[in-house]
Design a protein around this motif. Structure first.
Motif, short mmCIF file in Angstrom:
data_model
loop_
_atom_site.label_atom_id
_atom_site.label_comp_id
_atom_site.label_asym_id
_atom_site.label_seq_id
_atom_site.Cartn_x
_atom_site.Cartn_y
_atom_site.Cartn_z
N CYS A 61 0.66 -1.23 0.00
CA CYS A 61 0.11 -0.10 0.16
C CYS A 61 0.86 1.23 -0.02
CB CYS A 61 -0.86 -0.05 1.09
SG CYS A 61 -1.93 1.24 1.31
N PRO A 62 0.67 2.40 -1.01
CA PRO A 62 1.40 3.56 -0.99
C PRO A 62 1.23 4.42 0.34
CG PRO A 62 -0.24 3.32 -2.78
CD PRO A 62 -0.33 2.10 -1.91
N ALA A 63 0.24 4.05 0.98
CA ALA A 63 0.07 4.93 2.49
C ALA A 63 0.98 4.05 3.66
CB ALA A 63 -1.43 4.70 2.87
N ALA A 64 1.72 3.09 3.33
CA ALA A 64 2.73 2.45 4.18
C ALA A 64 3.98 2.85 3.91
CB ALA A 64 2.43 0.99 4.10
N ALA A 65 4.29 4.15 3.10
CA ALA A 65 5.57 4.38 2.84
C ALA A 65 6.12 4.75 4.28
CB ALA A 65 5.62 5.76 2.04
N ASP A 66 7.64 4.63 4.14
CA ASP A 66 8.56 4.80 5.49
C ASP A 66 8.84 6.16 5.51
OD1 ASP A 66 8.66 1.88 6.13
OD2 ASP A 66 10.56 1.67 4.78
N PRO A 67 8.53 6.78 6.62
CA PRO A 67 9.19 8.16 6.96
C PRO A 67 10.38 8.24 6.68
CG PRO A 67 8.14 7.41 8.81
CD PRO A 67 8.28 6.22 7.88
N LYS A 68 11.14 9.39 6.29
CA LYS A 68 12.65 9.86 5.74
C LYS A 68 13.25 10.06 6.91
CE LYS A 68 11.45 9.30 1.26
NZ LYS A 68 11.43 8.06 0.78
N THR A 69 12.72 10.71 7.93
CA THR A 69 13.56 11.01 9.08
C THR A 69 13.29 9.84 10.22
OG1 THR A 69 11.85 12.62 9.95
CG2 THR A 69 13.54 13.64 8.33
N ASN A 70 14.48 10.09 11.10
CA ASN A 70 14.26 9.14 12.35
C ASN A 70 13.81 7.76 11.92
OD1 ASN A 70 14.49 8.81 15.02
ND2 ASN A 70 12.89 10.11 15.59
N THR A 71 14.53 7.30 10.96
CA THR A 71 14.03 5.73 10.44
C THR A 71 14.35 4.71 11.61
OG1 THR A 71 16.28 5.59 9.68
CG2 THR A 71 14.63 6.62 8.11
N THR A 72 15.12 4.96 12.35
CA THR A 72 15.59 3.67 13.40
C THR A 72 14.16 3.78 14.37
OG1 THR A 72 17.87 3.97 13.14
CG2 THR A 72 17.01 2.86 15.06
N PHE A 73 13.84 4.87 14.67
CA PHE A 73 12.98 4.86 15.71
C PHE A 73 11.41 4.22 14.81
CE2 PHE A 73 8.53 7.12 16.34
CZ PHE A 73 8.65 6.95 17.94
N TRP A 74 11.06 4.55 13.82
CA TRP A 74 10.13 4.36 12.89
C TRP A 74 10.04 2.81 12.63
CZ3 TRP A 74 5.65 6.89 13.51
CH2 TRP A 74 5.83 8.33 13.71
N GLN A 75 11.30 2.35 12.35
CA GLN A 75 11.22 0.76 12.06
C GLN A 75 10.85 0.20 13.23
OE1 GLN A 75 15.26 0.70 10.28
NE2 GLN A 75 14.49 0.93 8.30
N THR A 76 11.26 0.30 14.51
CA THR A 76 11.52 -0.09 15.63
C THR A 76 9.83 -0.33 16.15
OG1 THR A 76 13.40 0.43 16.53
CG2 THR A 76 11.88 -0.31 18.10
N LYS A 77 9.14 0.85 15.89
CA LYS A 77 7.64 1.03 16.23
C LYS A 77 7.00 0.00 15.54
CE LYS A 77 4.20 4.28 17.38
NZ LYS A 77 3.74 3.57 18.42
N PHE A 78 7.21 0.26 13.97
CA PHE A 78 6.25 -0.46 13.17
C PHE A 78 6.62 -1.87 13.36
CE2 PHE A 78 6.97 3.04 10.02
CZ PHE A 78 5.68 3.86 10.55
N ALA A 79 7.75 -2.27 13.67
CA ALA A 79 7.95 -3.86 13.85
C ALA A 79 7.15 -4.36 15.22
CB ALA A 79 9.30 -4.11 14.13
N ALA A 80 7.16 -3.51 16.15
CA ALA A 80 6.62 -3.74 17.61
C ALA A 80 5.02 -3.60 17.20
CB ALA A 80 6.69 -2.88 18.54
N ASN A 81 4.45 -2.86 16.56
CA ASN A 81 3.02 -2.93 15.88
C ASN A 81 2.78 -4.16 15.34
OD1 ASN A 81 2.71 -0.42 16.70
ND2 ASN A 81 2.62 0.67 14.95
N ILE A 82 3.68 -4.58 14.26
CA ILE A 82 3.14 -5.68 13.79
C ILE A 82 3.20 -7.06 14.63
CG2 ILE A 82 4.33 -7.42 11.98
CD1 ILE A 82 5.13 -4.75 10.41
N ARG A 83 4.28 -7.29 15.48
CA ARG A 83 4.46 -8.27 16.28
C ARG A 83 3.22 -8.29 17.27
NH1 ARG A 83 9.47 -6.96 16.87
NH2 ARG A 83 9.20 -5.39 18.64
N ARG A 84 2.74 -7.03 17.84
CA ARG A 84 1.57 -7.06 18.52
C ARG A 84 0.25 -7.55 17.77
NH1 ARG A 84 2.01 -2.02 20.14
NH2 ARG A 84 0.56 -1.33 18.38
N ASP A 85 0.14 -7.13 16.71
CA ASP A 85 -1.23 -7.68 15.69
C ASP A 85 -1.04 -8.84 15.65
OD1 ASP A 85 -1.79 -4.96 15.45
OD2 ASP A 85 -0.88 -4.71 13.40
#
Length: 128
Positions: A61-85
């Protein structure tokens, strides 16, 4: 991020309204179930979780594009969301509930088709 809603989002409200018009009755955010699912259809022993494409990383989905800044924070957050789901879905299914995931972009694209898909997944035959 304090303004990001976790419940009663616009996609969730649109789906609730359409399902109610189609004759489905449900409870909201039942705290007795793992993950407090968005919609609980007790009659069908099923739950519906409305996932935002960005936050829950809808594949392709195009809406799931990765943010360009603070990428480490976002990758960690998204991975935690997916694990929790995944953990929540497994817990619900182990309790005998059917877990249905509805993506935000599906609701924007074709709400009627989503309602028809939910009906099919629940094994409900609806007349026109």
């Amino acid at each position: 991020m304090s303004r990001i809603r976790s419940r009663d989002t616009l996609p969730e409200r649109r789906l609730r309204s359409a399902l109610h018009r189609a004759g489905f009755r449900f409870r909201l955010h039942d705290h007795r179930l793992p993950g407090k699912p968005d919609l609980v259809l007790t009659k069908y022993r099923a739950v519906i979780m409305v996932h935002g494409c960005f936050w829950h990383r809808h594949p392709g989905c195009p809406a799931a594009a990765d943010p360009k800044t603070n990428t480490t924070f976002w990758q960690t957050k998204f991975a935690a969301n997916i694990r929790r789901d995944k953990k929540t879905q497994a817990a619900l299914e182990s309790l005998g509930w059917t877990a249905i995931i509805v993506w935000e972009c599906q609701l924007k694209r074709d709400l009627d088709n989503v309602v028809a898909g939910v009906s099919r997944q629940l094994g409900v035959i609806r007349g026109s």
